[in-house]
Write an enzyme that holds these catalytic residues in place. Structure first.
Site, PDB file in Angstrom:
ATOM      1  N   LYS A 243       0.557  -1.270  -0.483  1.00 31.71           N
ATOM      2  CA  LYS A 243      -0.099   0.393  -0.313  1.00 31.71           C
ATOM      3  C   LYS A 243       0.955   1.079  -0.199  1.00 31.71           C
ATOM      4  O   LYS A 243       1.856   1.432   0.231  1.00 31.71           O
ATOM      5  CB  LYS A 243      -1.012   0.445   1.603  1.00 31.71           C
ATOM      6  CG  LYS A 243      -1.978  -0.627   1.882  1.00 31.71           C
ATOM      7  CD  LYS A 243      -3.150  -0.850   2.368  1.00 31.71           C
ATOM      8  CE  LYS A 243      -3.664  -2.216   2.655  1.00 31.71           C
ATOM      9  NZ  LYS A 243      -4.568  -1.923   2.358  1.00 31.71           N
TER      10      LYS A 243
ATOM     11  N   ARG B  79     -10.126 -12.006   2.788  1.00 33.54           N
ATOM     12  CA  ARG B  79     -11.350 -13.022   2.234  1.00 33.54           C
ATOM     13  C   ARG B  79     -10.551 -14.065   1.764  1.00 33.54           C
ATOM     14  O   ARG B  79     -11.042 -15.207   1.999  1.00 33.54           O
ATOM     15  CB  ARG B  79     -11.553 -12.087   0.469  1.00 33.54           C
ATOM     16  CG  ARG B  79     -10.258 -12.074  -0.200  1.00 33.54           C
ATOM     17  CD  ARG B  79     -11.221 -11.755  -1.463  1.00 33.54           C
ATOM     18  NE  ARG B  79     -10.802  -9.968  -1.261  1.00 33.54           N
ATOM     19  CZ  ARG B  79     -11.163  -9.453  -1.744  1.00 33.54           C
ATOM     20  NH1 ARG B  79     -11.660  -9.733  -3.442  1.00 33.54           N
ATOM     21  NH2 ARG B  79     -11.163  -8.080  -2.507  1.00 33.54           N
TER      22      ARG B  79
END
Length: 447
Positions: free
Chosen positions: A227, A301
């Site tokens: 990120k 996820r």
């Protein structure tokens, strides 16, 4: 402090100064232009320059947040107060005051508290359990990753289980591979502290099975798909799903709901080192499906997939997962309104209704099957990210749905877990989302 020393906090409807005010107080209110405007707090003068109490504007009934009184609690000086005037439902008013007075003081000199006398007519036990549930979630989310890595988070859950006299089971490190949780292991193996799956249960085995699953990423660098600094700044909150699941579990247990509760929390740090999983890797999940890694920053996820597969194996009546999962959810609905996905449409509506009553809003979003093509893989069963920039929250939910086959119903909440600006009942910082909505529904169904 004795009740007689508490100052009155008088809730005032729009253009309806209460008859209980004396002539001096009424003149003071009018001189200051106070007429019950929503959110306005006005100190009342006492003898010798003291403050004798406060007026708080409730505004018009059709334009009033349910937790508006939390704004008053956040603005009051330390001390003890008693609620009076026109404030509606006493339990909701008392909860608003408790939630609004929250402060996270772990890293600064604590301020004397803002406290309140018991609000007449309020369900004190219900107010306390919901406030405690929210504070548990907020404290955990607000704690930075240097003090809440996987080891420390496990200790917090152990302390939770000790308070509630629960047995806890932890599978960590290489044991995850032996127990068939390969995606939890892959996501967390690059960190200094081992990945793990924490599990505990409560309730009678014969009662309906409800399983809660919470994403517990204690910090998310994004992995090798790292990120930017701005995107990493709030990533201590990436365990917000797990924090809120713990808060919800507290409320359920404290209320003694008639269900068999199972809680599953996969805990990892998505770090970068030699063993980090890579873009292009193919992982085999617990349920046997294969997952191509399109982006290492779509790690939540993955760990949820293994945990949901485990939850699904005993065919529970309901699985609820919470996760700070996608930026797409915030782009679609903003920070205050979490998307709700469900395999049962009536259940989704009931959850939204319960959330509206308690100022814990949710918004039903579709599990739109045609978008499943967006996460197709040419070499595996599914891609964890896919190539499309569209519908990111929906495709993430569709990814998770693949791991739930046998449960009678499944609910996924893509929460933010953070209040970027203070609003009534929710100070700035880590926040509770989904707790009161889900608890309210479960209370109606399993009381």
């Amino acid at each position: 402090m004795a009740k007689s020393k508490s100052l009155p906090l008088i809730a005032v409807e729009h253009d309806a100064l209460p008859d209980s005010l004396g002539p001096v107080e009424r003149h003071w209110a009018k001189a200051n232009g106070f007429s019950g405007q929503r959110g306005r707090l006005l100190a009342l003068p006492g003898e010798g320059g003291t403050i004798s109490g406060y007026l708080f504007g409730m505004g018009k009934a059709d334009d009033r947040p349910a937790l508006l009184l939390g704004q008053a609690a956040a603005a009051l000086e330390p001390g003890r107060y008693r609620l009076a005037g026109s404030f509606g439902d006493p339990s909701l008013a008392a909860l608003a005051l408790r939630l609004g007075a929250y402060r996270f003081d772990r890293y600064r000199k604590p301020r004397d508290p803002v406290a309140f006398d018991v609000v007449e007519g309020a369900d004190a036990a219900e107010v306390s359990r919901l406030a405690e549930a929210a504070f548990l979630a907020r404290d955990l989310i607000n704690t930075p990753a240097n003090d809440l890595g996987p080891d420390a988070f496990e200790k917090e859950i152990r302390a939770f289980c000790k308070r509630h006299k629960l047995e806890i089971k932890v599978i960590a490190g290489e044991e995850l591979l032996k127990a068939n949780f390969p995606m939890i292991h892959a996501v967390g193996r690059a960190a200094a502290e081992a990945p793990r799956l924490v599990e505990f249960t409560w309730g009678k085995a014969k009662d309906p099975k409800v399983t809660l699953v919470g994403k517990g990423v204690t910090f998310d660098t994004g992995g090798l798909d790292i990120k930017p600094s701005a995107g990493m700044l709030l990533m201590k909150k990436d365990m917000g799903g797990a924090a809120n699941i713990l808060g919800l579990a507290h409320a359920i247990i404290d209320a003694g709901l008639r269900l068999r509760l199972r809680v599953l929390i996969p805990i990892v740090e998505n770090a970068i080192s030699g063993p980090a999983f890579r873009p292009g890797d193919v992982l085999r999940a617990r349920n046997g499906s294969t997952v191509e890694i399109g982006n290492t920053d779509a790690e939540g996820r993955l760990i949820l997939g293994d945990a949901l597969a485990l939850a699904d194996e005993e065919s529970p009546e309901l699985i609820v997962d919470m996760a700070t999962l996608t930026g797409a959810a915030r782009s679609a609905l903003g920070p205050d309104l979490p998307p709700l996905y469900a395999t049962d449409q009536e259940l989704a509506q009931q959850l939204m209704t319960a959330g509206a009553v308690s100022d814990d809003p949710l918004w039903h979003m579709p599990l739109w099957a045609p978008y499943d093509a967006m996460i197709a893989s040419k070499i595996a069963d599914v891609n964890n990210a896919g190539a499309s920039a569209f519908a990111g929250s929906i495709t993430a939910a569709l990814f998770l749905k693949r791991f739930v086959k046998q449960a009678k119903a499944w609910v996924h909440l893509d929460i933010y877990g953070w209040a970027p600006e203070a609003r009534p009942g929710r100070p700035f910082g880590g926040t509770d989302q989904g707790i009161r909505a889900v608890y309210g529904y479960l209370k109606q169904r399993y009381r």
